[in-house]
Design a protein around this motif. Structure first.
Motif, PDB file in Angstrom:
ATOM      1  N   SER A 165      18.067  18.954   3.524  1.00  0.00           N
ATOM      2  CA  SER A 165      17.854  17.881   4.493  1.00  0.00           C
ATOM      3  C   SER A 165      16.625  17.077   4.095  1.00  0.00           C
ATOM      4  N   ALA A 166      16.608  15.809   4.537  1.00  0.00           N
ATOM      5  CA  ALA A 166      15.500  14.904   4.211  1.00  0.00           C
ATOM      6  C   ALA A 166      14.791  14.486   5.483  1.00  0.00           C
ATOM      7  N   GLU A 167      13.496  14.290   5.355  1.00  0.00           N
ATOM      8  CA  GLU A 167      12.665  13.845   6.478  1.00  0.00           C
ATOM      9  C   GLU A 167      11.616  12.892   5.917  1.00  0.00           C
ATOM     10  N   SER A 168      11.516  11.723   6.498  1.00  0.00           N
ATOM     11  CA  SER A 168      10.535  10.730   6.047  1.00  0.00           C
ATOM     12  C   SER A 168       9.205  10.968   6.743  1.00  0.00           C
ATOM     13  N   GLY A 169       8.141  10.622   6.042  1.00  0.00           N
ATOM     14  CA  GLY A 169       6.816  10.777   6.613  1.00  0.00           C
ATOM     15  C   GLY A 169       5.824   9.884   5.897  1.00  0.00           C
ATOM     16  N   ALA A 170       4.616   9.906   6.389  1.00  0.00           N
ATOM     17  CA  ALA A 170       3.542   9.118   5.775  1.00  0.00           C
ATOM     18  C   ALA A 170       2.239   9.878   5.935  1.00  0.00           C
ATOM     19  N   GLU A 171       1.368   9.689   4.972  1.00  0.00           N
ATOM     20  CA  GLU A 171       0.030  10.257   5.072  1.00  0.00           C
ATOM     21  C   GLU A 171      -0.944   9.256   4.481  1.00  0.00           C
ATOM     22  N   ILE A 172      -2.199   9.427   4.816  1.00  0.00           N
ATOM     23  CA  ILE A 172      -3.217   8.494   4.360  1.00  0.00           C
ATOM     24  C   ILE A 172      -4.050   9.185   3.286  1.00  0.00           C
ATOM     25  N   SER A 173      -4.170   8.500   2.153  1.00  0.00           N
ATOM     26  CA  SER A 173      -4.971   9.008   1.050  1.00  0.00           C
ATOM     27  C   SER A 173      -5.837   7.864   0.545  1.00  0.00           C
ATOM     28  N   ASN A 174      -7.139   8.076   0.494  1.00  0.00           N
ATOM     29  CA  ASN A 174      -8.095   7.039   0.082  1.00  0.00           C
ATOM     30  C   ASN A 174      -7.923   5.770   0.920  1.00  0.00           C
ATOM     31  N   GLN A 175      -7.725   5.973   2.177  1.00  0.00           N
ATOM     32  CA  GLN A 175      -7.586   4.905   3.171  1.00  0.00           C
ATOM     33  C   GLN A 175      -6.376   4.008   2.901  1.00  0.00           C
ATOM     34  N   ARG A 176      -5.382   4.561   2.217  1.00  0.00           N
ATOM     35  CA  ARG A 176      -4.138   3.815   2.000  1.00  0.00           C
ATOM     36  C   ARG A 176      -2.989   4.685   2.465  1.00  0.00           C
ATOM     37  N   PRO A 177      -2.034   4.108   3.169  1.00  0.00           N
ATOM     38  CA  PRO A 177      -0.887   4.901   3.612  1.00  0.00           C
ATOM     39  C   PRO A 177       0.074   5.176   2.441  1.00  0.00           C
ATOM     40  N   LEU A 178       0.545   6.390   2.387  1.00  0.00           N
ATOM     41  CA  LEU A 178       1.534   6.788   1.380  1.00  0.00           C
ATOM     42  C   LEU A 178       2.788   7.272   2.103  1.00  0.00           C
ATOM     43  N   ASN A 179       3.893   6.647   1.828  1.00  0.00           N
ATOM     44  CA  ASN A 179       5.166   7.074   2.395  1.00  0.00           C
ATOM     45  C   ASN A 179       5.788   8.116   1.469  1.00  0.00           C
ATOM     46  N   PHE A 180       6.438   9.084   2.077  1.00  0.00           N
ATOM     47  CA  PHE A 180       7.098  10.107   1.276  1.00  0.00           C
ATOM     48  C   PHE A 180       8.368  10.562   1.981  1.00  0.00           C
ATOM     49  N   VAL A 181       9.194  11.232   1.217  1.00  0.00           N
ATOM     50  CA  VAL A 181      10.394  11.882   1.739  1.00  0.00           C
ATOM     51  C   VAL A 181      10.248  13.365   1.418  1.00  0.00           C
ATOM     52  N   ALA A 182      10.352  14.190   2.452  1.00  0.00           N
ATOM     53  CA  ALA A 182      10.264  15.637   2.263  1.00  0.00           C
ATOM     54  C   ALA A 182      11.671  16.206   2.294  1.00  0.00           C
ATOM     55  N   LEU A 183      12.068  16.857   1.214  1.00  0.00           N
ATOM     56  CA  LEU A 183      13.355  17.531   1.167  1.00  0.00           C
ATOM     57  C   LEU A 183      13.129  19.011   1.435  1.00  0.00           C
ATOM     58  N   THR A 184      13.938  19.554   2.320  1.00  0.00           N
ATOM     59  CA  THR A 184      13.873  20.982   2.622  1.00  0.00           C
ATOM     60  C   THR A 184      15.211  21.597   2.264  1.00  0.00           C
ATOM     61  N   ALA A 185      15.179  22.553   1.354  1.00  0.00           N
ATOM     62  CA  ALA A 185      16.384  23.282   0.948  1.00  0.00           C
ATOM     63  C   ALA A 185      16.362  24.640   1.634  1.00  0.00           C
ATOM     64  N   THR A 186      17.465  24.963   2.305  1.00  0.00           N
ATOM     65  CA  THR A 186      17.570  26.214   3.057  1.00  0.00           C
ATOM     66  C   THR A 186      18.824  26.954   2.626  1.00  0.00           C
ATOM     67  N   MET A 187      18.668  28.239   2.321  1.00  0.00           N
ATOM     68  CA  MET A 187      19.814  29.080   1.975  1.00  0.00           C
ATOM     69  C   MET A 187      19.892  30.212   3.001  1.00  0.00           C
ATOM     70  N   THR A 188      21.077  30.409   3.566  1.00  0.00           N
ATOM     71  CA  THR A 188      21.299  31.511   4.510  1.00  0.00           C
ATOM     72  C   THR A 188      22.431  32.387   3.986  1.00  0.00           C
ATOM     73  N   TRP A 189      22.293  33.674   4.200  1.00  0.00           N
ATOM     74  CA  TRP A 189      23.330  34.626   3.814  1.00  0.00           C
ATOM     75  C   TRP A 189      23.155  35.897   4.634  1.00  0.00           C
ATOM     76  N   ILE A 190      24.184  36.730   4.620  1.00  0.00           N
ATOM     77  CA  ILE A 190      24.144  38.009   5.326  1.00  0.00           C
ATOM     78  C   ILE A 190      23.821  39.087   4.291  1.00  0.00           C
ATOM     79  N   ASP A 191      22.720  39.808   4.513  1.00  0.00           N
ATOM     80  CA  ASP A 191      22.323  40.872   3.598  1.00  0.00           C
ATOM     81  C   ASP A 191      23.359  41.991   3.653  1.00  0.00           C
ATOM     82  N   PRO A 192      23.907  42.430   2.520  1.00  0.00           N
ATOM     83  CA  PRO A 192      24.961  43.446   2.554  1.00  0.00           C
ATOM     84  C   PRO A 192      24.481  44.834   2.972  1.00  0.00           C
TER      85      PRO A 192
END
Length: 157
Positions: A115-142
């Motif tokens: 999944s993707a999530e947009s965000g922004a942070e400030i670095s050296n008094q300038r805004p930086l836009n970014f996209v954070a990708l989160t990869a998730t794996m689910t399974w049933i432990d045997p």
């Protein structure tokens, strides 16, 4: 017995504690001593067995976690490659992956979602836009029959 010169009395000899004394003793183990020895050996063997079983289960769990971590990292790396070439992200929802093959047609499968999530942070008094990708794996432990989840996140500026 030792006879003292000039006397009619005799002095008993002191018992020696040399190797011949040990050979003259015919005392063996009592039944209680043998049972205690057997009990100690049984406790050691059972402890060793429990430790081996626990180590084997932990090794299998760590192996599956490592495989899932590599799958997640590989997919996030592929998304980075696409992003760096100007292509759009290819997000996944419940895509099935093989985590482990047990033989005789038995396979452990997991489902990955990116999944993707947009965000922004400030670095050296300038805004930086970014996209954070989160990869998730689910399974049933045997082994435990419980759901397991691993997540990785990568930020793209």
């Amino acid at each position: 017995m030792t006879i003292i010169m000039g006397s009619n009395s005799t002095v008993p000899e002191a018992k020696s504690s040399g190797p011949m004394t040990i050979l003259r003793q015919n005392r063996g183990f009592t039944l209680i001593e043998a049972l205690v020895l057997v009990l100690v050996i049984v406790i050691l063997v059972v402890s060793l067995y429990i430790g081996i079983v626990y180590a084997e289960k932990t090794l299998a769990t760590n192996y599956r976690d490592r495989v899932v971590t590599l799958l997640l990292a590989g997919e996030l790396e592929m998304e980075y490659f696409r992003h760096s070439r100007g292509y759009p992200f290819q997000l996944q929802t419940g895509k099935e992956y093989v985590i482990q093959e047990f033989g005789r047609g038995q396979v452990l499968r997991g489902r990955m979602t990116i999944s993707a999530e947009s965000g922004a942070e400030i670095s050296n008094q300038r805004p930086l836009n970014f996209v954070a990708l989160t990869a998730t794996m689910t399974w049933i432990d045997p082994v435990t029959k419980q759901s397991r989840v691993l997540r990785m996140r990568e930020d793209y500026f």
